[in-house]
Design an enzyme around this catalytic site. Structure first.
Site, PDB file in Angstrom:
ATOM      1  N   LYS A 112      15.088  -3.471  38.294  1.00 27.04           N
ATOM      2  CA  LYS A 112      16.331  -3.589  37.045  1.00 27.04           C
ATOM      3  C   LYS A 112      15.789  -1.959  36.680  1.00 27.04           C
ATOM      4  CE  LYS A 112      18.893  -7.100  38.769  1.00 27.04           C
ATOM      5  NZ  LYS A 112      17.785  -8.334  39.082  1.00 27.04           N
TER       6      LYS A 112
HETATM    7  C1  LIG Z   1      18.020  -8.517  40.509  1.00 26.20           C
HETATM    8  C2  LIG Z   1      16.522  -9.243  41.238  1.00 26.20           C
HETATM    9  C3  LIG Z   1      16.494  -9.160  42.873  1.00 26.20           C
HETATM   10  C4  LIG Z   1      17.476  -9.059  43.403  1.00 26.20           C
HETATM   11  O1  LIG Z   1      18.284  -7.406  43.770  1.00 26.20           O
HETATM   12  P1  LIG Z   1      19.349  -7.206  44.486  1.00 26.20           P
HETATM   13  O2  LIG Z   1      19.873  -5.480  44.503  1.00 26.20           O
HETATM   14  O3  LIG Z   1      20.375  -7.624  43.785  1.00 26.20           O
HETATM   15  O4  LIG Z   1      18.938  -7.747  45.826  1.00 26.20           O
HETATM   16  C5  LIG Z   1      15.297  -9.997  42.623  1.00 26.20           C
HETATM   17  N1  LIG Z   1      14.128 -10.313  41.844  1.00 26.20           N
HETATM   18  C6  LIG Z   1      14.838 -10.137  40.891  1.00 26.20           C
HETATM   19  C7  LIG Z   1      13.433 -10.351  39.743  1.00 26.20           C
HETATM   20  C8  LIG Z   1      15.771  -9.365  40.469  1.00 26.20           C
HETATM   21  O5  LIG Z   1      16.049  -9.270  38.611  1.00 26.20           O
END
Ligand SMILES: *Cc1c(COP(=O)(O)O)cnc(C)c1O
Length: 465
Positions: A112
Site C-alpha cells: 500500500k
Molecule cells: C491490502 C492488501 C491486499 C489486498 O489488496 P486489494 O487491492 O485490496 O485487493 C493484499 N495483501 C496485503 C498485504 C494488503 O495489505
C-alpha cells in the site's frame, strides 16, 4: 482525461477533483473516460528507465492535464525516494518461469506504500493550489492505517485521524501508527472492534454538514489515484519481461480488488496481455463469483492473511462496469440487487467478458503456511502469508512458456507470528521495525461512540484557528 462514474449518473471530473473526492455522487466509482495507450516502442524504452521515470510516463496519461508535469514528477520522485535504494518493485526470479514482484520495500513494509506515498503528496499539491485543507479520517485493522499515516505525515495541507480498535492490532502495527508524532497526525484507540471503527467513520462522512465544514476526505482503495499509481508496477514488470511482444500472467493476492484491477488497466492500455489470477484466502467471494456468477457476501472468517479478510470487494464494481460495456445503469441495477437482496447474479455476457482475462484460486491459511515453510526450506525467500497465497495461485495456473508474476504484497516481518508458526523461526526484523520498540507512542483512547469521535476531530481541526 476526465473521469466518469461506474453508475453513469454523475458529471465527469478531472483527475485532481477525483483524487480529492471519494465516491461519485451517484454512489459509483470513478473511471477514466477512455484507456490511454502505451505503444510497443515505448514499452521497450521503459525497460531501461528508473521506476520514477516509468511512473511519470504512465501517470502523465491520467493526470497530465490536471497536474503540471514538473509538479507530478517532483511528487513521484519524493514518494519513491522513501524506498531504500530506489527498490520500489524489484522482480525476483524463482525459477521455472515464476517471478516474484516485491512490493514491500516501502516505509511500512506493505504494497500500500507504493500508492499512498504518492497519493499523500498529490493531495497536498491539489489542496495547496486551491487554498484548502482536508481532514483525512479512516479506520484500520492494521495495515492501511500505517501506510496512510506514513504517506500523509508532515504534509502542510492535510490532517489525518486514524481509528484503530484498541488492543486488536498487532504490537508492530500499532507502533507503526502511534510512534508517528507529526503535528498533523492523530491516532485514536477505539474501545471496540474494527467494525465499530468503520461504522463511526461512515457516520461521520454521512453527516454532510460536518463533511463539508471539515473537508473530510478518504484515502481508501476506491480512490482512482491509488489504482493509477499501482498500474505502474505492472507496466515496469511487463516491460522487463518482454511485453507486449509476449504474454505475461499475473497472480495477485486480492481483497478489495484494487491491486488486480490495476493489472487489468495495464492490459487495457496495451502494455501487456495474459491471464490475471485472483488469489483469495478462505474469504472467497470473488472465487465463488467467478465460478458461479453469483456474488454473495457471507460472514468474514479470520485468517493469517487479514488484509484479504473482506466481505465486499469494492473495486469489483469497476470490472463490472467494463464487463457491461460501460453501461452504468446495468451496474447500478446489480448494486441495487446487492443492497436489497444481499446478492447479485451476473448475466452470461458479463461472465464471459470477465472469464476472457480472469481466473481465481482459493488458498487456505494451512496451504499458505506449507508454502512459506517449503520455499524457505529450499533456501528461497521467506514470504508473508498474503504473498504465499499469491505464489500458490501462480503455481497452480502456470502456463508453459508464459512468464508468471506473483505479487508479494507484504514483508514477512509484518506477519511474524504466522511466519514463525509456519517455519518455527521468527523472520528477521528490518531495523526500521525493530527500532519502533524504543520510540515513544502517542494515541488517545475513546469510547466507540460517534459523538465522542466527532467532538475529537472537531477539536483537532480547530486547533490552529
Ligand atoms: C491490502 C492488501 C491486499 C489486498 O489488496 P486489494 O487491492 O485490496 O485487493 C493484499 N495483501 C496485503 C498485504 C494488503 O495489505
Amino acid at each position: 482525461m476526465r473521469y466518469i462514474s461506474t453508475r453513469g449518473a454523475s458529471p465527469a471530473l478531472p483527475f485532481d477533483a477525483v483524487m480529492l473526492s471519494g465516491l461519485a455522487p451517484d454512489g459509483g466509482l470513478y473511471m477514466p473516460e477512455t484507456w490511454p495507450q502505451i505503444g510497443a516502442d515505448e514499452m521497450a524504452a521503459l525497460a531501461t528507465r528508473t521506476y520514477p521515470e516509468a511512473a511519470l510516463q504512465v501517470l502523465k496519461r491520467f493526470a497530465g492535464e490536471a497536474i503540471p508535469l514538473a509538479d507530478l514528477y517532483a511528487a513521484i520522485q519524493a514518494a519513491y525516494a522513501t524506498f531504500p535504494g530506489g527498490r520500489v518493485a524489484p522482480l525476483r526470479d524463482l525459477g521455472d518461469g515464476v517471478h516474484l514482484l516485491e512490493l514491500f520495500h516501502g516505509p511500512t513494509f506493505a504494497f500500500k506504500d507504493v500508492a499512498l506515498q504518492l497519493l499523500g503528496r498529490l493531495m497536498d499539491w491539489g489542496l495547496k493550489r486551491s487554498g484548502r485543507r482536508a481532514l483525512i479520517v479512516g479506520a484500520t485493522s492494521g495495515d492501511t492505517g500505517s501506510a496512510a499515516i506514513a504517506g500523509l505525515r508532515g504534509l502542510a495541507a492535510v490532517d489525518v485521524v486514524i481509528l484503530h480498535p484498541k488492543g486488536k492490532t498487532s504490537d508492530i502495527q500499532r507502533r507503526q501508527m502511534t510512534t508517528v508524532l507529526d503535528e498533523n497526525v492523530r491516532n485514536v484507540a477505539v474501545e471496540g472492534n474494527f467494525d465499530d471503527c468503520q461504522a463511526i467513520v461512515k457516520a461521520l462522512f454521512s453527516d454532510a454538514a460536518l463533511a463539508e465544514r471539515l473537508n473530510l476526505a478518504a484515502v481508501n482503495s476506491i480512490n482512482w489515484a491509488r489504482i493509477a499509481a499501482q498500474i505502474v508496477y505492472y507496466v515496469t514488470a511487463a516491460a522487463a519481461l518482454g511485453a507486449p511482444g509476449r504474454e505475461i500472467d499475473f497472480a495477485v493476492p486480492t481483497g478489495n480488488f484494487g491491486d488486480i484491477f490495476a493489472g487489468y488497466a495495464a492490459q487495457k492500455m496495451g502494455a501487456v496481455s495474459g491471464r490475471l489470477i485472483v488469489a483469495t484466502n478462505e474469504n472467497d467471494i470473488l472465487k465463488r463469483c467467478l465460478d458461479t456468477g453469483v456474488y454473495e457476501p457471507r460472514g468474514v472468517v479470520e485468517t493469517t492473511s487479514p488484509s484479504m479478510d473482506i466481505q465486499v470487494s469494492s473495486n469489483f464494481e469497476r470490472l463490472l462496469f467494463e464487463a457491461a460495456d460501460r453501461d452504468g445503469a446495468a451496474v447500478a441495477g446489480l448494486m441495487d440487487d446487492l443492497k436489497t437482496r444481499g446478492a447479485f447474479t451476473l448475466g452470461g455476457n458479463l461472465r464471459a467478458a470477465i472469464a476472457e482475462r480472469f481466473d481465481a484460486e482459493r488458498v487456505t491459511s494451512a496451504e499458505a503456511a506449507g508454502e512459506i515453510a517449503a520455499l524457505s526450506g529450499r533456501g528461497g525467500p521467506v514470504l508473508d502469508p498474503h504473498s504465499a497465497i499469491g505464489l500458490i495461485a501462480a503455481r497452480r495456473r502456470k502456463r508453459p512458456g508464459v512468464p508468471m508474476v506473483a505479487l508479494a504484497t507484504a514483508h514477512a516481518a509484518k506477519f511474524g507470528d504466522a511466519v514463525r508458526a509456519a517455519t518455527g523461526q521468527a523472520p528477521e526484523l528490518p531495523s526500521a521495525l525493530a527500532a519502533l520498540a524504543n520510540l515513544p507512542e502517542r494515541f488517545d483512547i475513546l469510547p466507540a461512540e460517534t459523538g465522542a469521535i466527532r467532538a475529537y476531530i472537531e477539536a483537532f481541526a480547530a486547533r490552529k484557528s
